[in-house]
Design a protein around this motif. Sequence first.
Motif, PDB file in Angstrom:
ATOM      1  N   ILE A   1       0.864  -1.182   0.000  1.00  0.00           N
ATOM      2  CA  ILE A   1       0.000   0.000   0.000  1.00  0.00           C
ATOM      3  C   ILE A   1       0.905   1.238   0.000  1.00  0.00           C
ATOM      4  O   ILE A   1       2.015   1.200   0.537  1.00  0.00           O
ATOM      5  N   ILE A   2       0.443   2.307  -0.636  1.00  0.00           N
ATOM      6  CA  ILE A   2       1.197   3.559  -0.675  1.00  0.00           C
ATOM      7  C   ILE A   2       0.350   4.645  -0.020  1.00  0.00           C
ATOM      8  O   ILE A   2      -0.797   4.865  -0.424  1.00  0.00           O
ATOM      9  N   PHE A   3       0.912   5.306   0.976  1.00  0.00           N
ATOM     10  CA  PHE A   3       0.257   6.452   1.597  1.00  0.00           C
ATOM     11  C   PHE A   3       0.870   7.701   0.976  1.00  0.00           C
ATOM     12  O   PHE A   3       2.056   7.971   1.149  1.00  0.00           O
ATOM     13  N   MET A   4       0.050   8.435   0.225  1.00  0.00           N
ATOM     14  CA  MET A   4       0.528   9.560  -0.573  1.00  0.00           C
ATOM     15  C   MET A   4       0.072  10.887   0.027  1.00  0.00           C
ATOM     16  O   MET A   4      -1.101  11.220   0.009  1.00  0.00           O
ATOM     17  N   ASP A   5       1.043  11.625   0.560  1.00  0.00           N
ATOM     18  CA  ASP A   5       0.746  12.970   1.044  1.00  0.00           C
ATOM     19  C   ASP A   5       0.405  13.828  -0.174  1.00  0.00           C
ATOM     20  O   ASP A   5       1.080  13.753  -1.196  1.00  0.00           O
ATOM     21  N   LEU A   6      -0.634  14.613  -0.078  1.00  0.00           N
ATOM     22  CA  LEU A   6      -1.039  15.426  -1.220  1.00  0.00           C
ATOM     23  C   LEU A   6      -0.174  16.665  -1.400  1.00  0.00           C
ATOM     24  O   LEU A   6      -0.035  17.172  -2.501  1.00  0.00           O
ATOM     25  N   HIS A   7       0.427  17.145  -0.323  1.00  0.00           N
ATOM     26  CA  HIS A   7       1.218  18.377  -0.389  1.00  0.00           C
ATOM     27  C   HIS A   7       2.662  18.080   0.014  1.00  0.00           C
ATOM     28  O   HIS A   7       2.976  17.928   1.180  1.00  0.00           O
ATOM     29  N   MET A   8       3.531  17.993  -1.008  1.00  0.00           N
ATOM     30  CA  MET A   8       4.947  17.730  -0.784  1.00  0.00           C
ATOM     31  C   MET A   8       5.743  18.829  -1.487  1.00  0.00           C
ATOM     32  O   MET A   8       5.229  19.484  -2.395  1.00  0.00           O
ATOM     33  N   PRO A   9       6.990  19.033  -1.093  1.00  0.00           N
ATOM     34  CA  PRO A   9       7.754  20.170  -1.608  1.00  0.00           C
ATOM     35  C   PRO A   9       8.074  20.141  -3.107  1.00  0.00           C
ATOM     36  O   PRO A   9       7.878  21.125  -3.791  1.00  0.00           O
TER      37      PRO A   9
END
Length: 85
Positions: free
Chosen positions: A8-16
């Motif tokens: 599973i991949i947990f994807m932060d929506l706001h990355m630099p």
Amino acid sequence: MKKNDYDIIFMDLHMPEMDGFQATEKIHVLPKYQINPTPIIAVTASAFEEDKIKAISMGMDDFITKPVVLKNLEELIAKQSQLQN
């Protein structure tokens, strides 16, 4: 994703450097993903319904808000595990 296998991949929506939507697009075109799609879960502090709709429409499989509540995380993982089997 290119070098390792994940359940599973947990994807932060706001990355630099690249937001989660762009990263998800890049993952979706990988041959490895095409053969064996890994669930991608949007993770964000923004709990608006339109954010959830956008994440799902952009190819993410589910959505969880920060701060992450353990019970919600466990339910989400169980749901995704059932969908993969």
